[in-house]
Each structure stands twice: as structure tokens, then as C-alpha cells.
Write a protein that holds these residues in place. Structure first.
Motif, PDB file in Angstrom:
ATOM      1  N   ALA A 121       2.098   9.300   2.621  1.00  0.00           N
ATOM      2  CA  ALA A 121       1.524   8.272   2.567  1.00  0.00           C
ATOM      3  C   ALA A 121       1.272   7.330   4.008  1.00  0.00           C
ATOM      4  O   ALA A 121       0.250   6.794   4.384  1.00  0.00           O
ATOM      5  CB  ALA A 121       2.234   7.046   1.715  1.00  0.00           C
ATOM      6  N   ASP A 127      -1.468   4.284  -9.463  1.00  0.00           N
ATOM      7  CA  ASP A 127      -2.746   4.133  -9.128  1.00  0.00           C
ATOM      8  C   ASP A 127      -3.346   2.530  -8.824  1.00  0.00           C
ATOM      9  O   ASP A 127      -2.867   1.588  -9.152  1.00  0.00           O
ATOM     10  CB  ASP A 127      -3.676   4.638 -10.430  1.00  0.00           C
ATOM     11  N   TRP A 158       0.960  -1.263  -0.195  1.00  0.00           N
ATOM     12  CA  TRP A 158       0.094  -0.083  -0.132  1.00  0.00           C
ATOM     13  C   TRP A 158       0.660   1.363  -0.084  1.00  0.00           C
ATOM     14  O   TRP A 158       0.633   2.275  -0.667  1.00  0.00           O
ATOM     15  CB  TRP A 158      -0.931   0.095   1.243  1.00  0.00           C
ATOM     16  N   VAL A 159       1.744   1.393   0.872  1.00  0.00           N
ATOM     17  CA  VAL A 159       2.689   2.571   1.018  1.00  0.00           C
ATOM     18  C   VAL A 159       3.515   2.579  -0.239  1.00  0.00           C
ATOM     19  O   VAL A 159       3.973   3.694  -0.763  1.00  0.00           O
ATOM     20  CB  VAL A 159       3.375   2.448   2.324  1.00  0.00           C
ATOM     21  N   GLU A 200      -1.143   9.430   6.148  1.00  0.00           N
ATOM     22  CA  GLU A 200      -2.553   8.718   5.774  1.00  0.00           C
ATOM     23  C   GLU A 200      -2.829   7.642   6.286  1.00  0.00           C
ATOM     24  O   GLU A 200      -4.175   7.377   7.017  1.00  0.00           O
ATOM     25  CB  GLU A 200      -2.660   8.954   4.365  1.00  0.00           C
ATOM     26  N   TRP A 201      -1.895   6.788   6.296  1.00  0.00           N
ATOM     27  CA  TRP A 201      -2.187   5.322   6.730  1.00  0.00           C
ATOM     28  C   TRP A 201      -2.561   5.501   8.336  1.00  0.00           C
ATOM     29  O   TRP A 201      -3.528   4.640   9.011  1.00  0.00           O
ATOM     30  CB  TRP A 201      -0.939   4.338   6.489  1.00  0.00           C
ATOM     31  N   LYS A 240       1.329   3.997  -3.306  1.00  0.00           N
ATOM     32  CA  LYS A 240       0.981   5.481  -2.721  1.00  0.00           C
ATOM     33  C   LYS A 240       2.193   6.334  -2.878  1.00  0.00           C
ATOM     34  O   LYS A 240       1.878   7.313  -3.570  1.00  0.00           O
ATOM     35  CB  LYS A 240       0.323   5.439  -1.482  1.00  0.00           C
ATOM     36  N   THR A 241       3.126   6.097  -2.246  1.00  0.00           N
ATOM     37  CA  THR A 241       4.310   6.882  -2.396  1.00  0.00           C
ATOM     38  C   THR A 241       4.988   6.963  -3.611  1.00  0.00           C
ATOM     39  O   THR A 241       5.266   8.134  -4.163  1.00  0.00           O
ATOM     40  CB  THR A 241       5.502   6.371  -1.320  1.00  0.00           C
ATOM     41  N   GLU A 247      -8.084   0.469  -3.522  1.00  0.00           N
ATOM     42  CA  GLU A 247      -8.098  -0.043  -2.260  1.00  0.00           C
ATOM     43  C   GLU A 247      -9.430  -0.762  -2.039  1.00  0.00           C
ATOM     44  O   GLU A 247     -10.448  -0.356  -2.162  1.00  0.00           O
ATOM     45  CB  GLU A 247      -7.868   0.908  -1.118  1.00  0.00           C
TER      46      GLU A 247
END
Length: 227
Positions: A192, A28, A19-20, A195-196, A23-24, A31
């Protein structure tokens, strides 16, 4: 577009890695959040994951499971997943694989739980050995490739694999060298990661087995999670 299946952001260290990374790097993806539901989680996760575990990535009619396999699959489409320099790439892959298969004591004693703060009962010999190796590994990468990330100037998969450790250091106030603690702070300051973290704090779902690990590791001194 990729579909990435993950579990609770408060607890799921394995989900955090891809995920990170996505995101980083600005890749695209859609989720798909499926929470831990204790005894029923396996059957729920089996609906999309062959192992009944997360993370799991679906790309059209292809399913890729395990965080390391997902990373390598994505790297086939996005070269920036790994460092461009061959020596840095070899080191980064080795370090990520070591994190993937090693540091068992750190994982078992200090389970990821981003929304709490814990005072450790003790740092036993096996855990200290893991922390010493973490220090050695991070210091080597930062020194050899010039930082600010482990394999050079840019965030790559090797950093993503250690992002859950940054949360563990924060949760359990683990003692590392100044160099390693500064690296942890850089990871925690990534957009990111913020955000998490905020999403993890906002979760109201509780998984009793994960929360029970707190008492085994130490004393709960603060719970920042939403009620």
C-alpha cells in the motif's frame, strides 16, 4: 462501502493514515480524490467535510472527519484495526494519539513531500527532541511486543499513524537508530505504501505553500515527481 475523501498523495500526510490502514487491512472503500487548490481548497472540501479538511469518511448517511475519529469508527466494524491483546491495544492507542497531537516541530519543519529529497539546513534542538522521542517510542513498541510492527506481528492503526513519518525520514534523510530505520523500511516496503508513493510521484498538481516549505527546511537536491 466507505467513501474516503483524500487530497494529493504527494503532500497529504493526514489522508495517508486511514488510506493505508484500509488498504493494508483489505477493507473495501471508494477513494474520492480532491486535490489541494490553494485558496479555493477550503470551499471545495467543505462540500463533503464539515471542517473543510481531509481526510473525511462517508458511510451512507454518516460523515466522519479527522483521521483518529475515522480509525475508531472503522474499528467498530473491523476489530483488526487495533491489536487483539488488551495491553498492546492500550499502548497502540496511546502511541497513535501521541502522534496525532504531538511531534509539532517534526510536522512543521519536515512537511510531507514524498517525491523530493532534501538536505536539511540543520536539526535544531526541538526537532532533535521529537526525533529522540520517536526513537524511544518505536523502540519500546518493537521490543515490548516483539515486532515486526509496533504492537506485534500484524500491521494495525498505530503503524498507519506513523506511515507519514516513514516518508519524512526518506525525504529529509532524518537520522534515527538502526532499529527505527529498519522499521521505516518495513513501512515503505508495504504494498500500500508503494502504491501511494508511485501515485504521489505521478501527480503533476503542485501546491505552492507545501513546496515552499522545502526551502525553509533545507536545500532541494532531487525532485522525482512527474513534470
Amino acid at each position: 462501502m466507505y467513501a474516503l475523501y483524500i487530497a494529493n498523495k504527494n503532500y497529504s500526510s493526514w489522508s495517508l493514515r486511514p488510506w493505508v490502514l484500509l488498504k493494508t487491512l483489505g477493507i473495501d472503500f471508494d477513494e474520492r480524490f480532491v486535490p489541494f487548490l490553494q485558496a479555493s481548497s477550503y470551499e471545495e472540501f467543505r462540500k463533503f467535510s464539515p471542517t473543510g479538511l481531509v481526510p473525511c469518511l462517508v458511510d451512507g448517511d454518516l460523515t466522519v472527519w479527522d483521521s483518529l475519529a475515522i480509525t475508531e469508527y472503522v474499528a467498530e466494524d473491523y476489530s483488526q484495526v487495533w491489536p487483539g491483546d488488551r495491553a498492546a491495544r492500550a499502548w497502540a492507542r496511546s502511541a497513535a494519539a501521541e502522534m496525532h497531537s504531538g511531534f509539532a516541530t517534526l510536522r512543521n519543519i519536515c512537511g510531507m513531500n514524498v517525491g523530493v529529497r532534501v538536505r536539511m539546513h540543520e536539526i535544531n534542538g526541538a526537532l532533535q527532541t521529537n526525533l529522540d522521542r520517536m526513537d524511544e517510542l518505536w523502540s519500546e513498541g518493537l521490543s515490548r511486543f516483539g515486532g515486526p510492527f509496533l504492537a506485534g506481528e500484524t500491521f494495525t492503526a498505530v503503524d498507519a499513524f506513523f506511515c507519514p513519518v516513514a516518508f519524512r525520514v526518506q525525504t529529509y534523510d532524518l537520522k534515527l537508530s538502526d532499529t527505527s530505520l529498519a522499521y521505516c523500511e518495513r513501512l515503505l516496503e508495504l504494498p500500500a505504501m508503494k502504491e501511494w508513493y508511485e501515485a504521489g510521484l505521478a501527480e503533476t498538481i503542485r501546491d505552492e505553500p507545501h513546496d515552499a516549505e522545502i526551502g525553509l527546511a533545507g536545500a532541494l537536491i532531487e525532485d522525482l515527481r512527474a513534470v
